[in-house]
Motif scaffolding. Structure first.
Motif: not given
Length: 423
Positions: A48, A72, A74, A76-77, A81, A83, A139-140, A143
């Protein structure tokens, strides 16, 4: 009349001048960049916040770059995802811009994933990037499991287009003065001198016809004539030249171009007894003459005219001509035209193609290569700015981002100071 009345008349306002006016014009300077990521599967697992960066491209006087995060942006994802962000890559303060990100559908169905600000009004207007390193994006964006089973990835390759529209404001005011400038009549004047044979000092014998002209004008326009009349081995006293292997009609057309700098009209040079036949045939012969006398502009004009008059019957002959006289632009157009499935059947049955097979088989091979690559090329959108790049492993620790529409934008400078604003 009293003194009071005279004073009132003296201070009457004047309204004789026309009112002034000006106009503020707000518009965008647009530019695009296509970013290709080959070996997508090898980019996964970077972690990340680790990204792949495009090459720098310039729009509206500013440098930009695309950042793609395979795992991604972040943590936390949990890498669910990918980005994508667009970053201001040069110095700038409060740069206002619109953006569009397009993920290309490589199945040929045209079902691209598009996020665009150009076709809808934004509640808070264009986005503002505060300084170098400020970013906008998602950020997303997609998927990751859905992306990897979609038509957006083909042969482990992913392609995206980015369009940036930098907002510019300019002020328009009325033009205070203007002078109408007539079109140049020099060509018409020289043509009249040629036709009237005023001051001619050279005669050309071409077939059964004779043409009088001016050595200085010919030398100024053609390096070949300059060498013939005024070169080290030229003859300044030459007053007659016999020209072989050029039809009189073609030589007349070439002279008209030399004096007017325009491609002559067919009816100005051809009559019913002309041996050059059709307009296309005349232009083909004129191109050969232009090449012989190093008349580069005439050569390009002939190329352009032949492109306009291309047919499935004549393209093979024109292709051979383009190859013989090194006309790269005309050759490319002929190959593309002949490789079109709508034309190919007629082309291969034409007399010109049979001659092409015998005299220049290498051109037939080039045509087959063009045909073979046509389908592949038609499924790919061309880059409008420069070719994409795929530089792996770049970590932009000091870069900020802007969230999806209606969310929160966040930007950062190289000193990691963050500025947050809400839309």
């Amino acid at each position: 009349m009293s003194d009071t009345a005279e004073m009132v008349d003296e201070f009457k306002p004047e309204f004789e001048k026309e009112p002034s006016c000006s106009k503020s014009v707000n518009e965008t300077v647009n530019g695009s960049h296509q970013f290709t990521i080959k070996g997508y599967s090898l980019a996964k697992g970077m972690g990340s916040g680790k990204c792949i960066s495009s090459d720098i491209f310039t729009v509206g006087g500013y440098d930009w770059a695309i950042y793609f995060y395979p795992d991604g942006k972040n943590p936390e994802d949990s890498s669910m995802y990918v980005s994508v962000f667009i970053a201001l890559a040069s110095d700038g303060t409060d740069v206002r811009a619109l953006f569009e990100l397009t993920l290309l559908d490589q199945s040929g169905k045209g079902k691209h994933k598009v996020h665009s600000h150009f076709d809808r009004a934004l509640e808070s207007g264009p986005y503002t990037l505060k300084y170098k390193g400020s970013m906008w994006g998602y950020k997303r964006f997609f998927r990751r499991t859905s992306l990897e089973t979609s038509d957006y990835i083909k042969n482990d390759c992913l392609i995206m287009n980015c369009t940036v529209g930098v907002v510019r404001t300019r002020l328009e005011g009325p033009k205070q003065y203007s002078v109408n400038v007539p079109h140049s009549s020099m060509g018409q004047g020289l043509k009249e001198i040629l036709e009237a044979e005023v001051g001619c000092d050279i005669v050309f014998r071409v077939g059964d016809e004779s043409f009088r002209a001016h050595k200085l004008i010919l030398a100024a326009r053609s390096p070949v004539f300059r060498a013939q009349f005024f070169g080290l081995v030229g003859d300044r006293n030459l007053d007659e030249v016999t020209v072989n292997d050029i039809d009189p009609t073609i030589f007349k057309a070439m002279l008209l171009f030399i004096y007017t700098d325009k491609l002559p009209e067919v009816h100005d040079v051809m009559d019913s007894s002309s041996s050059t036949g059709t307009s296309t045939n005349m232009i083909q012969h004129l191109l050969a003459a232009a090449d012989l006398y190093n008349l580069d502009r005439l050569k390009v004009l002939c190329e352009s005219k032949l492109c306009e008059e291309l047919t499935a019957v004549s393209v093979a002959t024109t292709l051979a001509l383009a190859e013989q006289h090194q006309c790269a632009q005309l050759k490319a157009v002929c190959l593309k035209f002949a490789a079109n499935p709508a034309n190919l059947g007629v082309v291969t049955q034409s007399e010109g193609f049979r001659h092409l097979e015998q005299s220049c088989p290498a051109l037939v091979c080039e045509l087959l290569k063009t045909l073979a690559s046509a389908d592949e090329d038609s499924s790919m959108l061309p880059s409008r700015k420069r070719g994409g790049s795929s530089i792996f492993g770049l970590d932009i620790a000091a870069a900020g981002e802007a969230a999806d529409d209606g969310g929160m934008a966040e930007s950062s400078n190289p000193n990691m100071r963050r500025v947050r604003r809400r839309y």
